[in-house]
Design a protein around this motif. Structure first.
Motif, short mmCIF file in Angstrom:
data_model
loop_
_atom_site.label_atom_id
_atom_site.label_comp_id
_atom_site.label_asym_id
_atom_site.label_seq_id
_atom_site.Cartn_x
_atom_site.Cartn_y
_atom_site.Cartn_z
N THR A 1 -57.66 104.19 102.29
CA THR A 1 -56.90 103.94 103.06
C THR A 1 -57.23 103.31 104.18
OG1 THR A 1 -54.89 105.24 104.18
CG2 THR A 1 -57.26 106.03 104.70
N GLU A 2 -56.24 102.64 104.78
CA GLU A 2 -56.44 101.73 106.13
C GLU A 2 -56.94 102.56 107.29
OE1 GLU A 2 -53.92 97.90 106.83
OE2 GLU A 2 -52.81 99.18 105.76
N THR B 1 -55.25 102.25 110.11
CA THR B 1 -54.89 101.35 111.21
C THR B 1 -53.24 101.31 111.07
OG1 THR B 1 -55.42 99.51 110.28
CG2 THR B 1 -56.88 100.41 111.48
N TYR B 2 -52.52 102.05 110.20
CA TYR B 2 -51.14 101.52 109.83
C TYR B 2 -50.24 102.74 110.26
CZ TYR B 2 -47.33 99.74 106.84
OH TYR B 2 -46.14 99.22 106.29
N THR C 1 -50.90 105.83 108.03
CA THR C 1 -52.47 106.11 108.09
C THR C 1 -52.85 105.51 109.33
OG1 THR C 1 -54.47 105.64 107.01
CG2 THR C 1 -52.74 104.26 106.41
N PHE C 2 -53.47 106.37 110.40
CA PHE C 2 -53.84 105.86 111.50
C PHE C 2 -54.52 107.31 112.40
CE2 PHE C 2 -49.98 108.27 112.33
CZ PHE C 2 -49.96 108.71 113.33
N GLU D 1 -62.07 104.81 104.88
CA GLU D 1 -61.10 103.54 105.55
C GLU D 1 -61.66 102.35 105.04
OE1 GLU D 1 -60.07 104.82 109.44
OE2 GLU D 1 -60.93 106.65 109.24
N GLN E 1 -60.35 97.87 105.25
CA GLN E 1 -58.97 97.21 105.44
C GLN E 1 -58.16 96.93 104.51
OE1 GLN E 1 -61.11 93.71 107.37
NE2 GLN E 1 -61.47 94.78 109.13
N TRP E 2 -56.71 96.54 104.71
CA TRP E 2 -55.80 96.18 103.74
C TRP E 2 -56.42 95.17 102.78
CZ3 TRP E 2 -52.25 97.83 100.88
CH2 TRP E 2 -51.27 96.87 100.14
N ASN F 1 -51.61 104.28 100.62
CA ASN F 1 -51.70 103.68 101.61
C ASN F 1 -50.39 102.73 101.63
OD1 ASN F 1 -53.83 102.44 104.06
ND2 ASN F 1 -52.54 100.84 103.57
N GLN F 2 -49.16 103.40 101.40
CA GLN F 2 -47.81 102.70 101.36
C GLN F 2 -48.05 101.36 100.25
OE1 GLN F 2 -44.67 103.32 102.64
NE2 GLN F 2 -45.85 105.32 102.47
N SER G 1 -39.92 101.69 109.50
CA SER G 1 -40.30 101.68 110.82
C SER G 1 -39.12 101.90 112.01
CB SER G 1 -40.49 100.02 111.03
OG SER G 1 -41.72 99.62 110.08
#
Length: 277
Positions: free
Chosen positions: A60-61, A63-64, A68-69, A99, A101-102, A119-120, A210
């Motif tokens: 997962t990222e 940072t999103y 996921t943050f 974690e 990066q995408w 991660n969507q 969003s």
């Protein structure tokens, strides 16, 4: 002398044949023993391997938001994170998040750094060639957003001749353009909303998730949704091909969550409504 020589030769031949026989037997035995020692055990299927390790490794990222943050305390959280944690719980294992990066998340999967990605990730025909997907766990639809006091725009067709704030690299800008809008370039959702609330654009075609997240976080923001595209984009957990047992187990867990109300609780926490449809 000839008879003696012949007898000696026959004796030597018998000795050599016996020695070769013993060597052959010894070599055969060594080969079998080596094969037995080096033979690989039967490979576990991915579900068995996950259960044996006691962990479900999840890419997962981190940072999103809101998917996921990290929260104010630095803890990894989000909609996808909570869904993945609940899935792991139902498999009887611990969720271990890795974690990434995408841009490198699929490479991480290819390298088997994780068992699954939450991660969507949208389900696309191109991705289905290389990866398998679970039961979809979220649906995102393109929505038309305008200022709260706007009475002129009530549907996509009303965008003709209007200014729409759009990211130029997004397919959402195509929807606005196809409906006759004048495109004003933005760097993303937040900037589009800023331009909208300040009256510098008339509308934005954007991601429905969003929008729901913004209204959940800032219910007083003076914008509204007036239309949406009927067909949505489905997202799901991602796996390398050949892990059918694990894919089924995760899909079954997601289905159970939807049926027993757990999914709805998580969905309402982040979006204020059911986002599975």
């Amino acid at each position: 002398m000839k008879k003696i020589s012949l007898m000696i030769l026959l004796a030597l031949t018998v000795v050599l044949v016996a020695a070769c026989g013993n060597n052959a037997n010894n070599n055969t035995g060594a080969t079998n023993e080596g094969a037995a020692a080096t033979a690989a055990p039967a490979e576990q299927n991915s579900l068995d391997a996950v259960k044996a390790s006691g962990k479900l490794r999840i890419g997962t990222e981190g940072t999103y938001a809101p998917f996921t943050f990290h929260d104010a305390d630095g803890k990894l959280t989000g909609f996808d994170v909570e869904i993945a944690q609940e899935v792991a719980k139902r498999l009887g294992v611990e969720a271990e998040f890795i974690e990434t990066q995408w841009d490198g998340i699929f490479a991480g999967m290819d390298a088997k750094r994780f068992d699954v990605i939450f991660n969507q990730v949208s389900i696309t025909e191109e991705r289905k060639v290389k990866y398998d997907f679970s039961e979809p766990y979220i649906v995102s639809k393109a929505v038309l957003i305008v200022a709260e006091d706007n009475q002129d725009i009530t549907k996509f067709a009303d965008l003709k001749g209007k200014k729409a704030g759009q990211s130029l690299t997004s397919n959402l800008s195509e929807i606005a353009r196809e409906n006759g809008a004048e495109i004003v370039a933005t760097e993303g959702f937040n900037q589009a909303i800023d331009l909208l609330t300040s009256g510098r654009i008339d509308a934005t075609v954007n991601d429905g998730l969003s929008y729901l997240d913004l209204k959940k976080q800032k219910p007083d923001v003076k914008i509204k949704k007036v239309d949406e595209i009927a067909e949505g984009s489905e997202s799901a957990a991602v796996f390398l091909k050949g892990n059918d047992e694990l894919v089924k187990a995760v899909s079954d867990a997601i289905t159970e969550m939807k049926n027993d109300g757990t999914y709805l609780t998580i969905s309402e926490k982040y979006f204020g409504e059911d986002v599975s449809k």
